[in-house]
Design a protein around this motif. Sequence first.
Motif, PDB file in Angstrom:
ATOM      1  N   THR A   1       4.136   5.975  -5.151  1.00 13.24           N
ATOM      2  CA  THR A   1       4.597   5.956  -6.544  1.00 13.24           C
ATOM      3  C   THR A   1       3.462   6.068  -7.553  1.00 13.24           C
ATOM      4  OG1 THR A   1       4.437   3.554  -6.755  1.00 13.24           O
ATOM      5  CG2 THR A   1       6.482   4.444  -5.843  1.00 13.24           C
ATOM      6  N   GLY A   2       2.242   5.758  -7.137  1.00 14.74           N
ATOM      7  CA  GLY A   2       1.132   5.779  -8.074  1.00 14.74           C
ATOM      8  C   GLY A   2       1.050   4.541  -8.939  1.00 14.74           C
ATOM      9  N   GLU A   3       1.946   3.564  -8.733  1.00 15.66           N
ATOM     10  CA  GLU A   3       1.925   2.344  -9.538  1.00 15.66           C
ATOM     11  C   GLU A   3       0.803   1.421  -9.062  1.00 15.66           C
ATOM     12  OE1 GLU A   3       5.686   0.459  -9.455  1.00 15.66           O
ATOM     13  OE2 GLU A   3       6.785   2.185 -10.272  1.00 15.66           O
ATOM     14  N   THR A   4       0.018   0.957  -9.997  1.00 20.68           N
ATOM     15  CA  THR A   4      -1.095   0.054  -9.675  1.00 20.68           C
ATOM     16  C   THR A   4      -0.549  -1.318  -9.288  1.00 20.68           C
ATOM     17  OG1 THR A   4      -2.582   1.208 -11.181  1.00 20.68           O
ATOM     18  CG2 THR A   4      -3.186  -1.040 -10.568  1.00 20.68           C
ATOM     19  N   PHE A   5      -1.156  -1.887  -8.260  1.00 18.84           N
ATOM     20  CA  PHE A   5      -0.773  -3.237  -7.825  1.00 18.84           C
ATOM     21  C   PHE A   5      -1.924  -4.189  -8.124  1.00 18.84           C
ATOM     22  CE2 PHE A   5      -1.201  -6.629  -4.685  1.00 18.84           C
ATOM     23  CZ  PHE A   5       0.015  -7.270  -4.825  1.00 18.84           C
ATOM     24  N   GLU A   6      -1.589  -5.317  -8.738  1.00  9.86           N
ATOM     25  CA  GLU A   6      -2.551  -6.391  -8.955  1.00  9.86           C
ATOM     26  C   GLU A   6      -1.954  -7.687  -8.429  1.00  9.86           C
ATOM     27  OE1 GLU A   6      -3.688  -6.664 -12.991  1.00  9.86           O
ATOM     28  OE2 GLU A   6      -4.722  -4.724 -13.055  1.00  9.86           O
TER      29      GLU A   6
ATOM     30  N   LEU B   1       0.829  -1.213   0.000  1.00  9.31           N
ATOM     31  CA  LEU B   1       0.000   0.000   0.000  1.00  9.31           C
ATOM     32  C   LEU B   1       0.858   1.256   0.000  1.00  9.31           C
ATOM     33  CD1 LEU B   1      -2.778  -1.106   2.522  1.00  9.31           C
ATOM     34  CD2 LEU B   1      -2.910  -1.053   0.041  1.00  9.31           C
ATOM     35  N   HIS B   2       1.913   1.238   0.775  1.00 10.51           N
ATOM     36  CA  HIS B   2       2.807   2.400   0.829  1.00 10.51           C
ATOM     37  C   HIS B   2       3.427   2.664  -0.550  1.00 10.51           C
ATOM     38  CE1 HIS B   2       5.556   5.313   2.610  1.00 10.51           C
ATOM     39  NE2 HIS B   2       6.550   4.714   1.973  1.00 10.51           N
ATOM     40  N   HIS B   3       3.788   1.590  -1.251  1.00  6.40           N
ATOM     41  CA  HIS B   3       4.386   1.747  -2.582  1.00  6.40           C
ATOM     42  C   HIS B   3       3.367   2.334  -3.554  1.00  6.40           C
ATOM     43  CE1 HIS B   3       7.172   0.844  -5.846  1.00  6.40           C
ATOM     44  NE2 HIS B   3       6.123   0.373  -6.529  1.00  6.40           N
ATOM     45  N   VAL B   4       2.124   1.859  -3.499  1.00  7.19           N
ATOM     46  CA  VAL B   4       1.090   2.393  -4.396  1.00  7.19           C
ATOM     47  C   VAL B   4       0.837   3.858  -4.095  1.00  7.19           C
ATOM     48  CG1 VAL B   4      -1.352   2.218  -5.028  1.00  7.19           C
ATOM     49  CG2 VAL B   4       0.007   0.136  -4.746  1.00  7.19           C
TER      50      VAL B   4
ATOM     51  N   PRO C   1     -11.305 -14.394  15.800  1.00  5.86           N
ATOM     52  CA  PRO C   1      -9.970 -14.978  15.586  1.00  5.86           C
ATOM     53  C   PRO C   1      -9.369 -14.512  14.263  1.00  5.86           C
ATOM     54  CG  PRO C   1     -11.665 -16.589  15.097  1.00  5.86           C
ATOM     55  CD  PRO C   1     -12.380 -15.387  15.645  1.00  5.86           C
ATOM     56  N   ILE C   2      -8.033 -14.496  14.228  1.00  6.30           N
ATOM     57  CA  ILE C   2      -7.328 -14.159  12.990  1.00  6.30           C
ATOM     58  C   ILE C   2      -7.414 -15.364  12.048  1.00  6.30           C
ATOM     59  CG2 ILE C   2      -5.146 -13.446  11.970  1.00  6.30           C
ATOM     60  CD1 ILE C   2      -6.374 -11.340  13.732  1.00  6.30           C
ATOM     61  N   GLU C   3      -7.856 -15.119  10.823  1.00  8.51           N
ATOM     62  CA  GLU C   3      -7.989 -16.183   9.835  1.00  8.51           C
ATOM     63  C   GLU C   3      -7.096 -15.879   8.642  1.00  8.51           C
ATOM     64  OE1 GLU C   3     -12.036 -16.984   8.721  1.00  8.51           O
ATOM     65  OE2 GLU C   3     -12.805 -16.051  10.552  1.00  8.51           O
ATOM     66  N   ASP C   4      -6.653 -16.935   7.978  1.00  4.94           N
ATOM     67  CA  ASP C   4      -5.923 -16.772   6.717  1.00  4.94           C
ATOM     68  C   ASP C   4      -6.951 -16.561   5.606  1.00  4.94           C
ATOM     69  OD1 ASP C   4      -3.488 -17.052   7.881  1.00  4.94           O
ATOM     70  OD2 ASP C   4      -3.226 -19.163   7.369  1.00  4.94           O
ATOM     71  N   ILE C   5      -6.981 -15.318   5.068  1.00  3.93           N
ATOM     72  CA  ILE C   5      -7.940 -14.968   4.026  1.00  3.93           C
ATOM     73  C   ILE C   5      -7.158 -14.649   2.761  1.00  3.93           C
ATOM     74  CG2 ILE C   5      -9.850 -13.455   3.387  1.00  3.93           C
ATOM     75  CD1 ILE C   5     -10.288 -12.877   6.329  1.00  3.93           C
ATOM     76  N   TYR C   6      -7.655 -15.157   1.636  1.00  6.62           N
ATOM     77  CA  TYR C   6      -6.999 -14.951   0.350  1.00  6.62           C
ATOM     78  C   TYR C   6      -7.851 -14.014  -0.516  1.00  6.62           C
ATOM     79  CZ  TYR C   6      -4.091 -18.912   1.697  1.00  6.62           C
ATOM     80  OH  TYR C   6      -3.232 -19.755   2.357  1.00  6.62           O
ATOM     81  N   PHE C   7      -7.179 -13.034  -1.150  1.00 11.25           N
ATOM     82  CA  PHE C   7      -7.870 -12.060  -1.984  1.00 11.25           C
ATOM     83  C   PHE C   7      -7.214 -11.982  -3.353  1.00 11.25           C
ATOM     84  CE2 PHE C   7      -8.435 -10.526   2.379  1.00 11.25           C
ATOM     85  CZ  PHE C   7      -9.804 -10.288   2.426  1.00 11.25           C
ATOM     86  N   ASP C   8      -8.063 -11.706  -4.370  1.00 11.45           N
ATOM     87  CA  ASP C   8      -7.572 -11.147  -5.622  1.00 11.45           C
ATOM     88  C   ASP C   8      -7.680  -9.637  -5.470  1.00 11.45           C
ATOM     89  OD1 ASP C   8      -7.152 -13.634  -6.608  1.00 11.45           O
ATOM     90  OD2 ASP C   8      -8.918 -13.669  -7.916  1.00 11.45           O
ATOM     91  N   LEU C   9      -6.542  -8.941  -5.501  1.00 13.75           N
ATOM     92  CA  LEU C   9      -6.491  -7.530  -5.110  1.00 13.75           C
ATOM     93  C   LEU C   9      -6.032  -6.652  -6.265  1.00 13.75           C
ATOM     94  CD1 LEU C   9      -4.789  -7.795  -1.597  1.00 13.75           C
ATOM     95  CD2 LEU C   9      -7.175  -7.242  -2.042  1.00 13.75           C
ATOM     96  N   THR C  10      -6.622  -5.439  -6.302  1.00 14.33           N
ATOM     97  CA  THR C  10      -6.125  -4.371  -7.164  1.00 14.33           C
ATOM     98  C   THR C  10      -6.121  -3.088  -6.332  1.00 14.33           C
ATOM     99  OG1 THR C  10      -7.018  -5.387  -9.156  1.00 14.33           O
ATOM    100  CG2 THR C  10      -6.466  -3.051  -9.274  1.00 14.33           C
ATOM    101  N   TYR C  11      -4.961  -2.446  -6.237  1.00 17.35           N
ATOM    102  CA  TYR C  11      -4.825  -1.134  -5.578  1.00 17.35           C
ATOM    103  C   TYR C  11      -4.454  -0.115  -6.650  1.00 17.35           C
ATOM    104  CZ  TYR C  11      -4.648  -3.798  -1.228  1.00 17.35           C
ATOM    105  OH  TYR C  11      -4.928  -4.626  -0.180  1.00 17.35           O
ATOM    106  N   GLN C  12      -5.291   0.933  -6.759  1.00 18.89           N
ATOM    107  CA  GLN C  12      -5.089   1.944  -7.797  1.00 18.89           C
ATOM    108  C   GLN C  12      -5.097   3.328  -7.154  1.00 18.89           C
ATOM    109  OE1 GLN C  12      -7.973   1.700 -10.909  1.00 18.89           O
ATOM    110  NE2 GLN C  12      -6.728   2.836 -12.363  1.00 18.89           N
TER     111      GLN C  12
END
Length: 823
Positions: free
Chosen positions: A376-381, A370-373, A396-407
């Motif tokens: 720098t403005g670079e999109t993360f996928e 997130l800090h890099h996005v 409880p803390i769970e292991d969650i998996y995401f398909d992510l895009t940060y723009q």
Amino acid sequence: MPDAAAPHSSFPADLRAAYPPDELLWGVLETSLTGLALYAPLRDAAGHLIDFAIDLLNPAAQQLLGQPARPGGTYLAHYPQALANGVFAFYRTVVESGEPGELLADYQVDNLNKTMQLAARRVGQRLLVSFGAAPAAKAAHAEAEAEAERQQFQALADQVPVALGLLAGLELRVVAANQRLCAQWGHAPGQVLHRPLLEAVPELRGQGFEALLHEVMATQKPFVGTEMPARLLRNGQLTTTYYDVVYQPFYTAQGALQGVINVAVEVTAQVLARQRLQAPADELQAANQALTAAVAAVEQARTETERQRRQFEQLFMRAPAAICIFEGPDWVYEFVNPGYQQMFYGRQLLGLPLLEALPEVAGQPLVAILHHVYTTGETFEGREVLVPLARTAGGPIEDIYFDLTYQARYNEQGAIDGFVTYAYDVTEQVLARRQREAQQTQLQEVFEQAPVAIFVLRGPAYIMEVVNPAMSELLGPPIAELLGQPYFEAMPELAGQGYPEILAEVWRTGQPFVAQEQPARLARHQPHETGYFTFVYQPLYDAHGRLTDIMGMAVDITTQVLARQQVQSLNEELAVLNEELQASNEELHDTNTQLLRTNADLDNFIYTASHDLKAPIANIEGLLLALQQEMPAAGRVGQVPTMLLLMQAAIERFGRTIGHLTEVSSLQKAHAQPATPVSLARVIDEVQLDLAPLMLQTDARVLLDVPEGTILLFSEKNLRSVVYNLLSNALKYHHPDRTPVVRVTYWAQGSYQVLAVQDNGLGFDLARGEAKLFAMFQRLHTHVEGTGIGLYMVKKMVENAGGRIEVRSEPEQGATFTVYFPS
């Protein structure tokens, strides 16, 4: 109706021309992982579209719907609920408009109960539909949207001055009802909301309202009724009341029928008053005007709701993904759509910085991304990104998996002031895939390593869908040549051996077939060679109980069958041999009996001869002694003294021979002597004392390697004879050019106690002399006095006790005698 020409395609003309349409269509239908259906519109005499004929279902659609490729019948005959859930209206709109469309709809049939995602477009005169289970995010969003619309309708219903409610689906579930309508029904809101109408208000059963409501949903035409009687609860009693009602179809934004709006104005007082006083009709007119105003208000409210809904759509509220917007360097939640909030049910997000709202994120690699996005403005996928989170506050803390895009998001000055997140929770898919992969891996390992041959034949054509290595080895051809082939094309040699009939019977009856030692001739067999197999043909069924495959498990038992047949043949030969052996045994028994008699006679003869010869020899020896004493000195001239000495020596040898004959005759009797524990070291010491003069004469050395306390289970007399003969021979047959050295060694070996006597004497050539070494009265060296009976007696005594004696020797190198005494 719009032109039925081919609809616009998004593929270039040259690309479409490169592939034959028919081949491409069938290829898509066969390989598509989503359901594809081709429907033909059915119209009435007036040209109105009233239903669809089901022309074709691809394999994925057949699997999903539990139907064959051409199930027959019409669409509404199979799925009448399509009128209620808006699917039929959606299809009709696509056909009539010629514009493709998409829809989320709930299906609840025998084998299907889930939210489906539909996409439809007109193809020529037909309708092509692609459908599949909606992603979890879309289904959750659809539920959230429906709930939002219900809440909006409920808020509107609470503000209108008439009784107002919304009934959804074929079961007429009460999704919204204001206080006025609940009061008319005679039940509190909590007793009716989210329940089927006739379950919530059972007093309405049998009064015709259910049929009216279902007709409105089927025809999608409103119903207006005046002064309709209804028996409902009033003060705990069933009372006849009267209502002016409007049943208005209610649609979603996509045009799908969602339910029926129920508008009711109670006119009981007016009806009763008219009945009593025949009041003027203006009261009824006023009621109708009020009803009309209420309907207008409902329509206005629905229009406003639709406008607000479209506005929210523009703000991602209907997006299938979970979306949020972070603002500023602290990444404050500025916007959260329902899909995103649903992932963190009950947790406060809006207005809070990310690390305050979700403190468990701190220290995770996600923060650096997130800090890099943001900087720098670079999109993360990213796909299947692991983010350990708590779904609920304090959970409880769970292991969650995401398909992510940060723009990154930019302000008017072009500076980054936040970023947008698009997230798909794919945890279920990841875990399910991993579980499937693990199960498939385990199953594949078990399958490949199974000690039995296994295959699976698909369909009545018996296509070889699965073949494990053991089955490939059993049948002969490699796996690559078997997979995908009809069984009897891959193995034509089996077609004429009864196997097609066996499989056909299994397919017809659905009953397994078990064979024991079934003969089969395979291509890998040599001419006139037959294999034997124990196998099972087991029918396999799908989730709907339909026979789809046949699994075969086989074991090659050719070796066992042939071995059994060979054993059987050998047993028959053995029976013949046993008969012959029995006859030979009887003959041998007779021969042994005769031999025992002969041996007994021989023993008696030897004993008698030796006993009878002793007296004459003693007399001759006495006469010779008397002759020597009486012969005068004058007579002892010439060869006389020598002849007297030779005569004396001959008499002594004759006496010793008679003694040896006596000992030989006693060997058989010695064999019966009981074995007793004997100290080997003591016996060797006693024998050395007896041989002391000979040892002194030859200057011999005897080296002992016999542990103290070594005990042999043997006849002591015979053990002494064995040791004496071996040691005396080692001394007598010493080499004249070297000092005699005799090594006596003991060790245990398996079931034997071993005694070895090794000397450095004359030795002998085993190749020439071994045959007569242990023979009676045979000698290899004649320059030393002896009778040739010692080793014969040693061998007999040892073998009679169950042991053996071995010898190694070379001329001029000495000899080693090794005696194996049984333990």
